[in-house]
Design a protein around this motif. Structure first.
Motif, PDB file in Angstrom:
ATOM      1  N   UNK A   5      29.575  37.010  38.237  1.00 37.89           N
ATOM      2  CA  UNK A   5      30.967  36.669  38.559  1.00 37.89           C
ATOM      3  C   UNK A   5      31.886  36.976  37.375  1.00 37.89           C
ATOM      4  N   UNK A   6      31.435  36.621  36.170  1.00 37.15           N
ATOM      5  CA  UNK A   6      32.267  36.877  34.991  1.00 37.15           C
ATOM      6  C   UNK A   6      32.450  38.373  34.783  1.00 37.15           C
ATOM      7  N   UNK A   7      31.343  39.134  34.864  1.00 35.10           N
ATOM      8  CA  UNK A   7      31.417  40.582  34.599  1.00 35.10           C
ATOM      9  C   UNK A   7      32.260  41.282  35.666  1.00 35.10           C
ATOM     10  N   UNK A   8      32.066  40.884  36.933  1.00 38.25           N
ATOM     11  CA  UNK A   8      32.796  41.558  38.012  1.00 38.25           C
ATOM     12  C   UNK A   8      34.283  41.179  37.973  1.00 38.25           C
ATOM     13  N   UNK A   9      34.565  39.907  37.664  1.00 41.56           N
ATOM     14  CA  UNK A   9      35.969  39.475  37.596  1.00 41.56           C
ATOM     15  C   UNK A   9      36.708  40.271  36.523  1.00 41.56           C
ATOM     16  N   UNK A  10      36.014  40.537  35.438  1.00 36.55           N
ATOM     17  CA  UNK A  10      36.642  41.279  34.329  1.00 36.55           C
ATOM     18  C   UNK A  10      36.967  42.712  34.774  1.00 36.55           C
ATOM     19  N   UNK A  11      36.014  43.336  35.485  1.00 34.45           N
ATOM     20  CA  UNK A  11      36.211  44.710  35.980  1.00 34.45           C
ATOM     21  C   UNK A  11      37.329  44.756  37.022  1.00 34.45           C
ATOM     22  N   UNK A  12      37.350  43.737  37.910  1.00 27.04           N
ATOM     23  CA  UNK A  12      38.368  43.694  38.980  1.00 27.04           C
ATOM     24  C   UNK A  12      39.759  43.507  38.380  1.00 27.04           C
TER      25      UNK A  12
END
Ligand SMILES: Nc1ncnc2c1ncn2[C@@H]1O[C@H](COP(=O)(O)OP(=O)(O)OP(=O)(O)O)[C@@H](O)[C@H]1O
Ligand SMILES: [Mg+2]
Length: 319
Positions: free
Chosen positions: A122-129
């Protein structure tokens, strides 16, 4: 699991997981086709290939990728996700591949190691999004990989379930429904957007109506229904899409160009045009489909329905 970690960060609001525990029901085809149709330079789309088979990466999009390494490192250590930008105009990719097969082993020892793959993802994807400002993020998932699927169900905002009309695919859908309900009971903000009938015969109207009504019975109470558009069976076009690494719009254009040159050859008296050699005179791969436009319009209609359902869900959430 700490319910606080499941509050939906704004950045993950447009994440759509395409899943069914049964294999071969159109998950990858739908993810890459919709991504190809929605993506434009001013309307960016991210595909996350969360399948150890890596079909979205290598076959459909024709990208070499990193064998799932970056996604695996994000799940395991919370490392930033590596995004391959503009694999098509406006279409970014987090590659999948065989290294993702280790997720199951990781999660079995999670209690001892303190590993939290959901929080990491969730943290990694939120950052990319947040960085990519995507109109939609489409996650492709593999068949059967329960631990990874559970992590994805706790990361995504929406769920789309493709199914064929056979009993095994419908059972796969019901198995997934149980996992979905468990994720929601734990506080995951995932919402079922709908079920898509895949590989359907558009002429079997009575049969299709029956299957859609059976699906809606299974969905009763969830607030979701099947998508009105179904993806028709077109084996020749499906072979071309994968073998030539084309999106539906690219296939329609390539097929029209090939038909034109076939016609020119026939007019020139070369009657062997139907022999389908490995490649055409100009080195392009020989296509099997003569008219993939009906399949492409199914995907186009489904893309519209998907975006409309997301807009409706967002309007409901605001109200
Ligand atoms: N419109 C279509 N008509 C007939 N066959 C199709 C169509 N689209 C795709 N196929 C074929 O159906 C098979 C399954 O499609 P796909 O790989 O998208 O399913 P999947 O659910 O992602 O499979 P897996 O569970 O293995 O990841 C593939 O061989 C694909 O070429
Ligand atoms: Mg697949």
């Amino acid at each position: 699991m700490n319910p606080e970690t499941l509050t939906q960060p704004t950045a993950l609001q447009r994440v759509v997981l395409v899943a069914n525990q049964k294999g071969g029901v159109g998950k990858t085809s739908i993810v890459t086709a919709l991504a190809g149709l929605i993506a434009r330079p001013d309307r960016r789309v991210l595909v996350v290939d969360a399948d150890p088979q890596g079909n979205a990466t290598a076959s459909d999009l024709g990208v070499e990728g990193d064998r799932g390494r970056s996604l695996m490192l994000s799940l395991q250590y919370g490392e930033p996700l590596q995004v391959q930008t503009d694999v098509r105009p406006g279409l970014d990719l987090v590659a999948g591949g065989p290294l993702l097969a280790q997720v199951g082993a990781l999660t079995t020892t999670a209690a001892q190691t303190g590993l939290d793959v959901v929080a990491n993802l969730r943290t990694a994807l939120a950052e990319v999004c947040a960085r990519g400002n995507y109109t939609v993020v489409l996650i492709d998932s593999g068949p059967g990989d329960a631990p990874l699927l559970d992590a994805l169900l706790r990361t995504t905002r929406y769920l789309v379930v493709p199914t064929k009309d056979d009993d095994a695919s419908l059972s796969g859908m019901e198995l997934l429904a149980l996992r979905y309900l468990r994720a929601r009971q734990e506080g995951a903000p995932v919402e079922l957007l709908g079920v898509v009938l895949f590989d359907a015969n558009p002429r079997a109207t009575a049969r299709n109506a029956q299957v859609l009504s059976d699906i809606d019975d299974v969905l009763a109470g969830s607030g979701a229904t099947s998508f009105p558009t179904m993806i028709r069976s077109d084996r020749a076009a499906a072979l071309d899409l994968r073998a030539a690494h084309l999106t539906p719009a690219e296939l329609v254009a390539a097929s029209a160009a090939q038909n034109k040159s076939r016609l020119a050859r026939l007019r020139g008296g070369k009657h062997r045009a139907d022999r389908k050699p490995e490649s055409t005179d100009n080195g392009e791969p020989r296509l099997w489909s003569r008219d993939p436009s009906a399949l492409a319009s199914d995907y186009q209609a489904l893309a519209r329905e998907l975006l409309t359902r997301i807009a409706t869900a967002e309007a409901g959430a605001r109200a």
